[in-house]
Design an enzyme around this catalytic site. Structure first.
Site, PDB file in Angstrom:
ATOM      1  N   THR A  48       0.889  -1.230  -0.073  1.00 37.92           N
ATOM      2  CA  THR A  48      -0.034   0.017  -0.041  1.00 37.92           C
ATOM      3  C   THR A  48       0.713   1.130  -0.189  1.00 37.92           C
ATOM      4  OG1 THR A  48      -1.681  -1.238   1.212  1.00 37.92           O
ATOM      5  CG2 THR A  48      -1.853   1.345   1.373  1.00 37.92           C
ATOM      6  N   TYR A 111     -13.142  -3.995  -2.958  1.00 39.55           N
ATOM      7  CA  TYR A 111     -14.210  -3.505  -3.774  1.00 39.55           C
ATOM      8  C   TYR A 111     -15.202  -4.588  -4.155  1.00 39.55           C
ATOM      9  CZ  TYR A 111     -16.925  -1.161  -7.578  1.00 39.55           C
ATOM     10  OH  TYR A 111     -17.758  -0.769  -8.286  1.00 39.55           O
ATOM     11  N   TYR A 137      -2.649 -10.242   4.404  1.00 39.63           N
ATOM     12  CA  TYR A 137      -2.688  -8.940   4.890  1.00 39.63           C
ATOM     13  C   TYR A 137      -4.219  -8.378   4.984  1.00 39.63           C
ATOM     14  CZ  TYR A 137      -1.952  -3.591   4.125  1.00 39.63           C
ATOM     15  OH  TYR A 137      -1.928  -2.172   4.434  1.00 39.63           O
ATOM     16  N   ARG A 142      -9.271  -0.315   4.403  1.00 45.11           N
ATOM     17  CA  ARG A 142      -9.249  -0.173   2.869  1.00 45.11           C
ATOM     18  C   ARG A 142      -9.931  -1.020   1.879  1.00 45.11           C
ATOM     19  NH1 ARG A 142      -4.850   3.349   0.753  1.00 45.11           N
ATOM     20  NH2 ARG A 142      -3.703   4.224   2.311  1.00 45.11           N
ATOM     21  N   LYS A 165      -0.023  -9.939   8.264  1.00 43.89           N
ATOM     22  CA  LYS A 165      -0.026  -8.820   8.612  1.00 43.89           C
ATOM     23  C   LYS A 165      -1.480  -8.155   8.990  1.00 43.89           C
ATOM     24  CE  LYS A 165       0.953  -3.823   6.927  1.00 43.89           C
ATOM     25  NZ  LYS A 165       0.967  -3.204   5.872  1.00 43.89           N
ATOM     26  N   ILE A 207       4.949  -4.531  10.174  1.00 44.56           N
ATOM     27  CA  ILE A 207       5.226  -4.019   8.809  1.00 44.56           C
ATOM     28  C   ILE A 207       4.864  -2.513   8.800  1.00 44.56           C
ATOM     29  CG2 ILE A 207       4.419  -4.324   6.339  1.00 44.56           C
ATOM     30  CD1 ILE A 207       4.332  -7.169   6.774  1.00 44.56           C
TER      31      ILE A 207
END
Length: 298
Positions: A48, A111, A137, A142, A165, A207
């Protein structure tokens, strides 16, 4: 688990961009050497913070190849290869393996999202397509998609799914994941300001966005936690908390990229649709960097 992908501070590396919109490979190499010289424990490329969403597939693969070549085994390289399209994630993960990456970081589908069973199928297909380990992740803010603890317990049955993560921000969720998965799944904090509490629950590191500008400091915080010296880690955490937080005063990676320019690296601007900080935000960030003596260091 016999071994770990890395322990400590993995930097979610920015991708420097030239004024013509192309990747600035000269500065990228400077950043890699900066991190290796200053204690960063792993490089995470094309995540990202590395603006993977606005790199073309060709650019994405070229950056991964460049990073692996320049790091040359000195520390682990983890390639961001996630996608909301499973076949694209498989392709990127296979390309990452070809470049010599040590692991892949795969975000949940965004999405279109999916169900928990869809997550199990999606990640297992990716993990079965490569011979290097997968770090899941989870960043619901997001993606709109959260990996539930029981889903983690199912996913870690795949021997190639080795770590997560966790950027859900939910410490209770992390505790439950650790309870259900134990040593079958390594955890890395996905939020700088939660590194110490996550590591108190058994996470192996972070991270980190903050590590872009303070690699040695984040390495030290993690090392203290790994040594079970949480009292000293807490002191450093509190000392740098204002700086960690201001890196999220605008959409990531806008503040950290601005900060790296102010630090002295020619990081360039973010690609559209991300735009420069407001004048007020810029000056607040600059004042904060000055407080920590982080202006014009290169």
């Amino acid at each position: 688990m016999a071994d770990h992908i890395f322990t400590g501070s993995g930097v979610a590396l920015i991708t420097p961009i030239r004024s013509d919109g192309k990747v600035n490979y000269q500065v990228l190499e400077e950043l890699l050497e900066f991190h290796i010289a200053n204690g960063t424990d792993a490089i995470i490329a094309c995540g990202t913070t590395g603006e993977a969403a606005t790199l073309s597939e060709k650019e994405h693969c070229e950056v991964l190849s460049f990073v692996s070549e320049k790091v040359n085994g000195r520390i682990p390289v983890i390639a961001g290869t996630g996608s909301n399209d499973t076949s694209t994630a498989v392709m990127l993960s296979r390309e990452a393996q070809k470049t010599g990456a040590d692991a892949c970081l795969c975000v949940t589908p965004y999405y279109n999202k999916t169900s928990q069973q869809g997550l199990v199928k999606h990640f297992n297909v990716i993990a079965d397509s490569v011979d290097i380990p997968i770090i899941l992740y989870n960043v619901p803010s997001r993606t709109g998609c959260n990996i539930q603890p029981k889903t983690y317990a199912e996913l870690c049955k795949n021997p190639n799914i080795r770590a997560a993560k966790e950027a859900s921000g939910d410490i209770s969720q992390v505790a439950l994941i650790r309870s259900l998965c134990g040593d079958s799944l390594d955890i890395y904090s996905g939020n700088d300001d939660q590194t110490v509490p996550f590591m108190s629950l058994g996470a192996l590191g972070v991270i980190s966005v903050f590590a872009n500008i303070c690699p040695m400091e984040m390495h030290r915080i993690c090392q203290l936690c790994l040594e079970n010296n949480f009292a000293e880690a807490q002191k450093l955490h509190f000392h740098y908390l204002e700086l960690m937080n201001i890196m999220f005063s605008d959409v990531n990676p806008i503040p950290i990229k601005t900060a790296m320019n102010l630090y002295g690296f020619d990081a360039g601007e973010c690609k559209l649709p991300l735009v420069p900080m407001s004048v007020a935000g810029y000056h607040n960030l600059k004042d904060c960097l000055a407080k920590y003596d982080l202006l014009n260091k290169v």
